[in-house]
Design a protein around this motif. Structure first.
Motif, PDB file in Angstrom:
ATOM      1  N   LEU A  21      10.682  -4.743  -1.505  1.00 46.38           N
ATOM      2  CA  LEU A  21      10.429  -4.933  -2.793  1.00 46.38           C
ATOM      3  C   LEU A  21      11.888  -3.830  -3.223  1.00 46.38           C
ATOM      4  O   LEU A  21      12.099  -2.772  -3.383  1.00 46.38           O
ATOM      5  CB  LEU A  21       9.309  -4.168  -3.542  1.00 46.38           C
ATOM      6  N   TYR A  43       4.818   0.142  -8.894  1.00 40.34           N
ATOM      7  CA  TYR A  43       4.277  -0.933  -7.695  1.00 40.34           C
ATOM      8  C   TYR A  43       4.640   0.091  -6.505  1.00 40.34           C
ATOM      9  O   TYR A  43       3.235  -0.256  -6.252  1.00 40.34           O
ATOM     10  CB  TYR A  43       5.598  -1.665  -7.689  1.00 40.34           C
ATOM     11  N   TRP A  46       0.149   1.315  -7.243  1.00 38.19           N
ATOM     12  CA  TRP A  46      -0.462   0.481  -6.751  1.00 38.19           C
ATOM     13  C   TRP A  46      -0.412   0.242  -5.856  1.00 38.19           C
ATOM     14  O   TRP A  46      -1.966  -0.328  -4.986  1.00 38.19           O
ATOM     15  CB  TRP A  46      -0.029  -0.896  -8.067  1.00 38.19           C
ATOM     16  N   LEU A  83       2.968 -10.213  -4.573  1.00 35.77           N
ATOM     17  CA  LEU A  83       3.779  -9.872  -5.528  1.00 35.77           C
ATOM     18  C   LEU A  83       4.983 -10.772  -6.068  1.00 35.77           C
ATOM     19  O   LEU A  83       5.604 -10.404  -6.390  1.00 35.77           O
ATOM     20  CB  LEU A  83       4.828  -8.891  -4.804  1.00 35.77           C
ATOM     21  N   GLU A  86       5.954 -11.277  -9.408  1.00 38.52           N
ATOM     22  CA  GLU A  86       7.278 -10.007 -10.511  1.00 38.52           C
ATOM     23  C   GLU A  86       8.565 -10.542 -10.357  1.00 38.52           C
ATOM     24  O   GLU A  86       8.906  -9.509 -10.929  1.00 38.52           O
ATOM     25  CB  GLU A  86       6.225  -8.509  -9.617  1.00 38.52           C
ATOM     26  N   PRO A 112      12.341  -6.120 -11.233  1.00 40.62           N
ATOM     27  CA  PRO A 112      12.189  -6.417  -9.502  1.00 40.62           C
ATOM     28  C   PRO A 112      12.600  -7.680  -8.903  1.00 40.62           C
ATOM     29  O   PRO A 112      12.930  -8.449  -9.699  1.00 40.62           O
ATOM     30  CB  PRO A 112      10.685  -7.296  -9.601  1.00 40.62           C
TER      31      PRO A 112
END
Length: 120
Positions: A21, A43, A46, A83, A86, A112
């Protein structure tokens, strides 16, 4: 029904893989760097609360606040699948805590980017 929807969501070719990420601040200087930092923090929190292993690869601090960019590797089954949605520009509209004159409402941008790892 919910189980089938979840299986469909996580059925992509790379969805079972670990992922990287990256978050990059967009145009907007300190405002966007602060927003990028908030996104990355969200992020990471989480991921940690859901049992993901998070490894920091790179972080470049902003000039006044926040980050210019940061990269983390997340490890856990189905990481990329969770993910991948995102990806893309995220926008924050707020009154700036960095502008004492409160001139207008700035729009802060951060992007992102989710890339899968070659290991699952």
């Amino acid at each position: 029904m919910a189980r089938r929807e979840l299986e469909a969501l996580l059925s992509g070719e790379a969805d079972a893989n670990d992922c990287y990420l990256e978050v990059h601040a967009g145009a907007g200087g300190t405002e966007s760097q602060d927003w990028a930092s908030m996104l990355m923090r969200m992020y990471v929190r989480w991921a940690e609360s859901h049992g993901y292993k998070v490894e920091w690869i790179e972080e470049t601090e902003g000039e006044g606040a926040g980050i210019k960019s940061a990269t983390v590797r997340r490890q856990r089954p189905q990481c990329h699948g969770w993910l991948k949605s995102e990806n893309g520009v995220h926008r924050l509209v707020r009154i700036s805590p960095f502008d004492s004159n409160a001139r207008g409402i700035p729009r802060s941008l951060a992007r992102p980017s989710i890339r899968w790892s070659t290991t699952a």
